[in-house]
Write an enzyme that holds these catalytic residues in place. Structure first.
Site, mmCIF file in Angstrom:
data_model
loop_
_atom_site.group_PDB
_atom_site.id
_atom_site.type_symbol
_atom_site.label_atom_id
_atom_site.label_comp_id
_atom_site.label_asym_id
_atom_site.label_seq_id
_atom_site.Cartn_x
_atom_site.Cartn_y
_atom_site.Cartn_z
ATOM 1 N N ARG A 56 1.310 67.265 54.076
ATOM 2 C CA ARG A 56 1.580 67.469 52.660
ATOM 3 C C ARG A 56 2.784 68.367 52.393
ATOM 4 O O ARG A 56 3.675 68.021 51.592
ATOM 5 C CB ARG A 56 0.355 68.085 51.956
ATOM 6 C CG ARG A 56 -0.729 67.093 51.646
ATOM 7 C CD ARG A 56 -2.086 67.741 51.768
ATOM 8 N NE ARG A 56 -2.351 67.964 53.162
ATOM 9 C CZ ARG A 56 -2.928 67.054 53.972
ATOM 10 N NH1 ARG A 56 -3.352 65.936 53.476
ATOM 11 N NH2 ARG A 56 -3.098 67.292 55.259
ATOM 12 N N THR A 57 2.816 69.529 53.023
ATOM 13 C CA THR A 57 3.850 70.502 52.662
ATOM 14 C C THR A 57 5.245 69.951 52.980
ATOM 15 O O THR A 57 6.143 69.961 52.129
ATOM 16 C CB THR A 57 3.605 71.832 53.408
ATOM 17 O OG1 THR A 57 2.251 72.220 53.176
ATOM 18 C CG2 THR A 57 4.543 72.917 52.920
ATOM 19 N N LYS A 86 13.689 77.032 74.154
ATOM 20 C CA LYS A 86 14.522 77.675 75.187
ATOM 21 C C LYS A 86 14.532 79.191 75.013
ATOM 22 O O LYS A 86 15.375 79.885 75.574
ATOM 23 C CB LYS A 86 15.960 77.136 75.090
ATOM 24 C CG LYS A 86 16.051 75.649 75.392
ATOM 25 C CD LYS A 86 17.488 75.132 75.352
ATOM 26 C CE LYS A 86 17.869 74.666 73.985
ATOM 27 N NZ LYS A 86 19.209 74.076 73.901
ATOM 28 N N ARG A 107 7.611 76.515 58.238
ATOM 29 C CA ARG A 107 6.192 76.771 58.552
ATOM 30 C C ARG A 107 6.158 77.479 59.899
ATOM 31 O O ARG A 107 6.844 77.052 60.825
ATOM 32 C CB ARG A 107 5.367 75.491 58.585
ATOM 33 C CG ARG A 107 3.954 75.753 59.111
ATOM 34 C CD ARG A 107 2.995 74.650 58.811
ATOM 35 N NE ARG A 107 2.641 74.613 57.396
ATOM 36 C CZ ARG A 107 1.733 73.774 56.886
ATOM 37 N NH1 ARG A 107 1.118 72.906 57.665
ATOM 38 N NH2 ARG A 107 1.456 73.791 55.603
ATOM 39 N N HIS A 135 0.322 81.095 51.963
ATOM 40 C CA HIS A 135 0.802 79.726 51.726
ATOM 41 C C HIS A 135 1.027 79.626 50.211
ATOM 42 O O HIS A 135 0.276 78.975 49.489
ATOM 43 C CB HIS A 135 -0.250 78.730 52.194
ATOM 44 C CG HIS A 135 0.235 77.317 52.357
ATOM 45 N ND1 HIS A 135 1.451 76.872 51.868
ATOM 46 C CD2 HIS A 135 -0.339 76.240 52.952
ATOM 47 C CE1 HIS A 135 1.588 75.583 52.157
ATOM 48 N NE2 HIS A 135 0.522 75.183 52.811
#
Ligand code: CP
Length: 311
Positions: A56-57, A86, A107, A135
């Protein structure tokens, strides 16, 4: 330059502006996207940089940017396919990629990494969820869904009713619960908040204190008793965030059709999704189910957020 890292970044004047703009975009889309004649973010570029999975986000932000006339590049699996693999630090990553775009949605795996990214970014940074932290864009979507349903704010506000909100599920590790509680604590129409969860998922005192400091009564229980559900206007269900520690079987606290039917007729059932056993599909046909509408509202609210930060 503004960032959106937590609900504290939304002030009292910005919140109604975002809600009203999201409502406008929702109304426009209901008339058909082809009628959209404005592209306020034409020429702007958004990077989506996700270190944890998302449906969704990420996709609603990408759709929002496209509908606003902007462009998007990014990675859905930065943990695997960016140079963090890395050993590159979050700070270096955001210092570099913020030079390529006008805004970033990130995120993050750990609490606090969104704030660290923002400090190192030369463009607005939107927190699409950081560990067990916050959030904020999900909370704004949830708030939009609740306030539209109950006509809170504006001329149609129901003046004689205070709402009871019940959180059922992972009230300890869910960042969506944390951000929504912080937002609701400032909403005068919310009078009572209940938290229902197995003891391992119980809400932390800090959130209870935030509500009580705003004069909102709270209760905490291990089970969803009929007397609580009977008085609940908004039931907000969450899955157990098992990827963040102890595994709890969501079936332990699952909502049942029988319990859902005890809610007031105009109550709503919400869930940020994805769901597991805590919200069986047998609830989907209940007239109070709003979680797919809630997910769809993400497009409009995120359009409003992008306009606010970039317009
Ligand atoms: N509610 C939510 O954040 O969903 P995603 O994890 O799919 O983005």
């Amino acid at each position: 330059m503004r960032h959106l890292i937590g609900i504290g970044d939304i002030d009292e004047r910005t919140l109604p502006d975002l809600m009203s703009r999201a409502g406008l975009w929702k109304a426009w889309r209901s008339r058909g996207a082809l009628e959209w004649s404005t592209e306020p973010l034409k020429g702007k570029l958004l990077i989506t940089d996700f270190y944890e999975p998302s449906t969704r986000t990420r996709l609603s932000f990408e759709a929002a940017m496209s509908y606003l006339g902007g462009r998007v590049i990014g990675t859905e699996n930065a943990a695997e396919f960016s140079s963090s693999k890395k050993g590159e630090s979050v700070a270096d990553n955001f210092r570099v990629i913020s030079g390529y775009c006008d805004c970033i949605v990130g995120r993050f795996k750990n609490d606090g990494e969104a704030a660290l990214a923002a400090v190192n970014s030369i463009v607005p940074l939107i927190n699409g969820g950081d560990g067990q932290g916050e959030h904020p864009t999900q909370a704004l979507i949830d708030y939009f869904t609740v306030t539209n349903h109950f006509n809170l704010g504006g001329e149609l506000a129901c003046a004689d009713r205070t709402l009871r909100v019940t959180f059922l599920g992972d009230n300890k590790r869910s960042r969506t619960v944390k951000s929504l509680v912080r937002l609701l604590s400032k909403e005068p129409k919310v009078g009572y908040v209940s938290f229902i969860s197995p003891p391992e998922l119980a809400v932390e005192n800090e959130l209870l204190d935030e509500l009580e400091d705003h004069g909102i009564m709270t209760t905490c229980r291990a089970h969803l008793h009929p007397n609580i559900i009977h008085g609940t206007d908004v039931l907000y269900v969450t899955r157990s965030q098992n990827e963040r520690g102890d595994t709890v079987d969501a079936a332990e606290y699952a909502l049942t059709p029988e319990l859902a039917d005890l809610m007031p007729d105009d109550a709503i059932i919400m869930h940020p999704l994805p769901r597991n056993l805590e919200l069986p599909t047998s609830i989907d046909s209940n007239k109070r189910a709003r979680y797919f509408e809630q997910a769809h509202n993400g497009l409009y609210v995120r359009m409003a957020i992008l306009e606010w930060l970039l317009g």
